[in-house]
Design an enzyme around this catalytic site. Sequence first.
Site, short mmCIF file in Angstrom:
data_model
loop_
_atom_site.label_atom_id
_atom_site.label_comp_id
_atom_site.label_asym_id
_atom_site.label_seq_id
_atom_site.Cartn_x
_atom_site.Cartn_y
_atom_site.Cartn_z
N ASN A 119 -9.43 68.89 65.66
CA ASN A 119 -10.14 67.88 64.87
C ASN A 119 -9.62 67.77 63.43
O ASN A 119 -9.91 66.79 62.74
CB ASN A 119 -11.65 68.16 64.83
N ASP B 111 -19.66 64.56 72.69
CA ASP B 111 -18.63 63.55 72.43
C ASP B 111 -19.22 62.15 72.43
O ASP B 111 -20.22 61.88 73.09
CB ASP B 111 -17.54 63.66 73.51
C1 IPE Z 1 -17.80 63.99 68.81
O1 IPE Z 1 -17.74 62.62 68.63
C2 IPE Z 1 -17.92 64.75 67.53
C3 IPE Z 1 -16.79 65.63 67.20
C4 IPE Z 1 -15.73 65.81 67.91
C5 IPE Z 1 -16.87 66.36 65.95
P1 IPE Z 1 -16.36 61.92 68.34
O2 IPE Z 1 -16.17 61.87 66.86
O3 IPE Z 1 -15.27 62.54 69.10
O4 IPE Z 1 -16.64 60.45 68.87
P2 IPE Z 1 -15.61 59.48 69.62
O5 IPE Z 1 -15.04 60.24 70.78
O6 IPE Z 1 -14.60 59.08 68.62
O7 IPE Z 1 -16.48 58.33 70.06
MG MG Z 2 -14.35 62.18 70.89
#
Ligand code: IPE
Ligand code: MG
Length: 221
Positions: free
Chosen positions: A50, A2
């Site tokens: 997601n 993350d």
């Molecule tokens: C993690 O980074 C990657 C995935 C969940 C695919 P994020 O995209 O969640 O990054 P933040 O939390 O917005 O900084």
């Molecule tokens: Mg994230």
Amino acid sequence: MDGNGRWAKSRGLPRTEGHRAGEDALFDVLEGALDIGLKWMSVYAFSTENWRRPGDEVRFLIGFNEDILLRRRDELHERDVRIRFVGRRDRRVPKRLIKNMDDAIELTKNNKAMTLTVAFNYGGRSEIVDAVRTLVADKVPAERISARSIASRLYDPQMPDPDLMIRTSGESRTSNFLLWQLAYSELYFTDVAWPDFRREHLYQAIAAYQERERRFGGVGE
Ligand code: IPE
Ligand code: MG
């Protein structure tokens, strides 16, 4: 894994650059894990939640995961890593990606150094729902439903429950990751954003783990 988006934003970059930078983190951690003989490692690549992200980012993440798989599967195979996937194979996951996942599973199925489990279109609740659906489809009578019969219907029944779960980027949640399997796992939270995470951070987490006393509901020594 993350913190990619925030990592990028703090550098004035688009979020996708944070995801790109996460690849180096993943492979450094993987090499570090192989060096110390870690047998099982699981990473959360894309969650069932997601899909709520903007279409462009969803498309990027799907394409980027497929791209990494194609570019690096031979290297993983040479490193004796067995690749597995957990998650729902629903219509939202492109057929070609599923084919590439199956090819990587097949290519690496006899490898012994480590099992790398990639959670893709994965949600812990979906996994339990799918396990219960299988129980019902198998007509398992109520009195035969047990923790064992549920665990044997999870996406990868051979995967042992994790000893340690690491979450990066300062969030203190499990966010639907391996919901069933994490029941007695040690949780480790770090402020380091995923693109900055390296094997040294993995070793710090393991050192912290070694200070924990695991009692599994008992009273310890
Ligand atoms: C993690 O980074 C990657 C995935 C969940 C695919 P994020 O995209 O969640 O990054 P933040 O939390 O917005 O900084
Ligand atoms: Mg994230």
